[in-house]
Structures are given as C-alpha cells and as structure tokens.
Scaffold this motif. Structure first.
Motif, short mmCIF file in Angstrom:
data_model
loop_
_atom_site.label_atom_id
_atom_site.label_comp_id
_atom_site.label_asym_id
_atom_site.label_seq_id
_atom_site.Cartn_x
_atom_site.Cartn_y
_atom_site.Cartn_z
N LEU A 167 0.86 -1.18 0.00
CA LEU A 167 0.00 0.00 0.00
C LEU A 167 0.89 1.22 0.00
O LEU A 167 2.00 1.19 0.54
CB LEU A 167 -0.89 0.02 1.25
CG LEU A 167 -1.77 -1.20 1.50
CD1 LEU A 167 -2.51 -1.05 2.82
CD2 LEU A 167 -2.76 -1.43 0.38
N ARG A 168 0.40 2.30 -0.58
CA ARG A 168 1.19 3.52 -0.53
C ARG A 168 0.29 4.76 -0.61
O ARG A 168 -0.80 4.72 -1.17
CB ARG A 168 2.24 3.56 -1.63
CG ARG A 168 1.69 3.89 -2.99
CD ARG A 168 2.77 4.05 -4.03
NE ARG A 168 2.18 4.71 -5.20
CZ ARG A 168 2.85 5.23 -6.18
NH1 ARG A 168 4.17 5.18 -6.17
NH2 ARG A 168 2.25 5.81 -7.19
N TYR A 169 0.82 5.82 -0.03
CA TYR A 169 0.25 7.16 -0.11
C TYR A 169 1.33 8.01 -0.76
O TYR A 169 2.23 8.50 -0.07
CB TYR A 169 -0.11 7.68 1.28
CG TYR A 169 -1.23 6.92 1.96
CD1 TYR A 169 -2.56 7.22 1.69
CD2 TYR A 169 -0.96 5.91 2.87
CE1 TYR A 169 -3.59 6.54 2.32
CE2 TYR A 169 -1.98 5.22 3.51
CZ TYR A 169 -3.29 5.54 3.22
OH TYR A 169 -4.31 4.86 3.85
N PRO A 170 1.31 8.16 -2.08
CA PRO A 170 2.44 8.79 -2.77
C PRO A 170 2.64 10.26 -2.42
O PRO A 170 3.79 10.71 -2.33
CB PRO A 170 2.10 8.61 -4.26
CG PRO A 170 0.63 8.38 -4.30
CD PRO A 170 0.28 7.71 -3.01
N SER A 177 4.83 4.35 2.53
CA SER A 177 4.52 3.00 2.06
C SER A 177 4.19 2.14 3.27
O SER A 177 4.70 2.37 4.37
CB SER A 177 5.68 2.41 1.25
OG SER A 177 6.79 2.17 2.07
N ILE A 178 3.33 1.16 3.04
CA ILE A 178 2.93 0.25 4.11
C ILE A 178 3.12 -1.16 3.59
O ILE A 178 2.62 -1.52 2.52
CB ILE A 178 1.48 0.48 4.55
CG1 ILE A 178 1.28 1.95 4.95
CG2 ILE A 178 1.11 -0.45 5.70
CD1 ILE A 178 -0.15 2.32 5.27
N GLU A 179 3.86 -1.96 4.36
CA GLU A 179 4.19 -3.32 3.95
C GLU A 179 3.68 -4.31 4.98
O GLU A 179 3.99 -4.20 6.17
CB GLU A 179 5.71 -3.49 3.82
CG GLU A 179 6.33 -2.71 2.70
CD GLU A 179 6.07 -3.31 1.32
OE1 GLU A 179 5.45 -4.39 1.22
OE2 GLU A 179 6.51 -2.69 0.35
N TYR A 180 2.90 -5.29 4.52
CA TYR A 180 2.50 -6.39 5.39
C TYR A 180 3.63 -7.41 5.39
O TYR A 180 4.09 -7.84 4.33
CB TYR A 180 1.20 -7.05 4.92
CG TYR A 180 0.85 -8.21 5.80
CD1 TYR A 180 0.24 -7.99 7.02
CD2 TYR A 180 1.20 -9.50 5.46
CE1 TYR A 180 -0.03 -9.03 7.89
CE2 TYR A 180 0.93 -10.56 6.31
CZ TYR A 180 0.32 -10.32 7.51
OH TYR A 180 0.06 -11.35 8.38
#
Length: 157
Positions: free
Chosen positions: A91-94, A99-102
């Motif tokens: 997931l990301r919010y550019p 960035s979000i990593e599981y």
C-alpha cells in the motif's frame, strides 16, 4: 471483499479465479438475480480492488479505510525523483511518501526474501519515504487501533 480481491488480484489458489475483470463479477452477480448472497456480494463489490496480491493486504487496506483514512494505492511500482525503481509496496500514499508493507512469517523465514525486503525498505528510505511495517498481530484489537493511529499521524505530517 477478500474473495473479490482474490478474483481481481493474483493470489487465489485457483488459477482460473485470478485477475478477473471487475465487470465479470458484476455481470455474474447481475445474472444471479435474487439468489442467496447476491445482495451481500453487490455491497461488497464496492470495496473490491484490482491488483491485490494477498488476503492480508485486503485486511490491512480495509482496516485503514474503515477507520476513515484515505484509500491507499495498491501494489504500485514506485520510482525516485531520478527514475530509479524503488519497489512495489503493498500500500502507498504517494503524496505523503508513505509506504505500508505487510510482513507475513514467510518474509522472515526465507533468508533471501528477508534480504530483498531490507534492501527495498532502504531504497525507499534513501528516497525520503517512510515505510510502516505491519504484522498479523497489528490487524486486530488494540494493536489495530494503534496501527491506525500511527498511519494517521504519519500521513498528517
């Protein structure tokens, strides 16, 4: 919603149930009339996203969105200002460069994957991105609320 993400994504265990067009699912639901579960399927369809690569990505995205956070981009190739490839975060919010990593257990059990994950995170950090790493325990209860608060704080600057 996870089933819809699997159908439109790449993680279904059945090859014929992967990377389907959203319109395929809509048409199937429309053709099903008033069969049991069709109404729920139609409501869930608004939350289905194309390109999801794991059920935990779906769970993570829905946790954030249901808490009122903006919808993140999913598995988008990301480059730095010079055009160098950084990676493809879950997931990301550019705009906020977040960035979000599981991180599932397979990430730490496979030494090569672990090294790739570290190198990717460092590339993002060098380019000025903040990476939030998430495990299964972060998706529920008090830990889930803490994660939502952390993402909210990071996005607000």
């Amino acid at each position: 919603m996870a089933v819809g993400d699997a159908l439109c994504g790449s993680w279904s265990p059945w090859p014929e149930a992967r990377e389907r067009a959203l319109t395929d699912i809509e048409e199937h639901l429309a053709a099903s009339g008033r069969a049991r579960g069709v109404g729920s399927g139609r409501r869930a369809l608004t939350h289905v996203r194309i390109g999801v690569e794991s059920p935990k990505e779906t769970e993570l995205r829905l946790l954030l969105v249901r808490a009122g956070l903006p919808e993140p981009e999913i598995n988008t190739k990301t480059y730095d200002g010079a055009g160098r490839y950084l990676g493809k975060p879950d997931l990301r919010y550019p705009d906020e460069r977040v960035s979000i990593e599981y991180e599932g257990d397979e990430h730490r059990r496979d030494p090569e994957r672990w090294r790739r994950d570290i190198r990717r995170r460092e590339r993002f950090a060098d380019a000025g991105w903040r990476t939030i790493r998430v495990t299964d325990a972060d998706l529920r209860g008090a830990s889930g609320r803490e994660l939502v608060g952390r993402v909210r704080r990071v996005l607000s600057g």
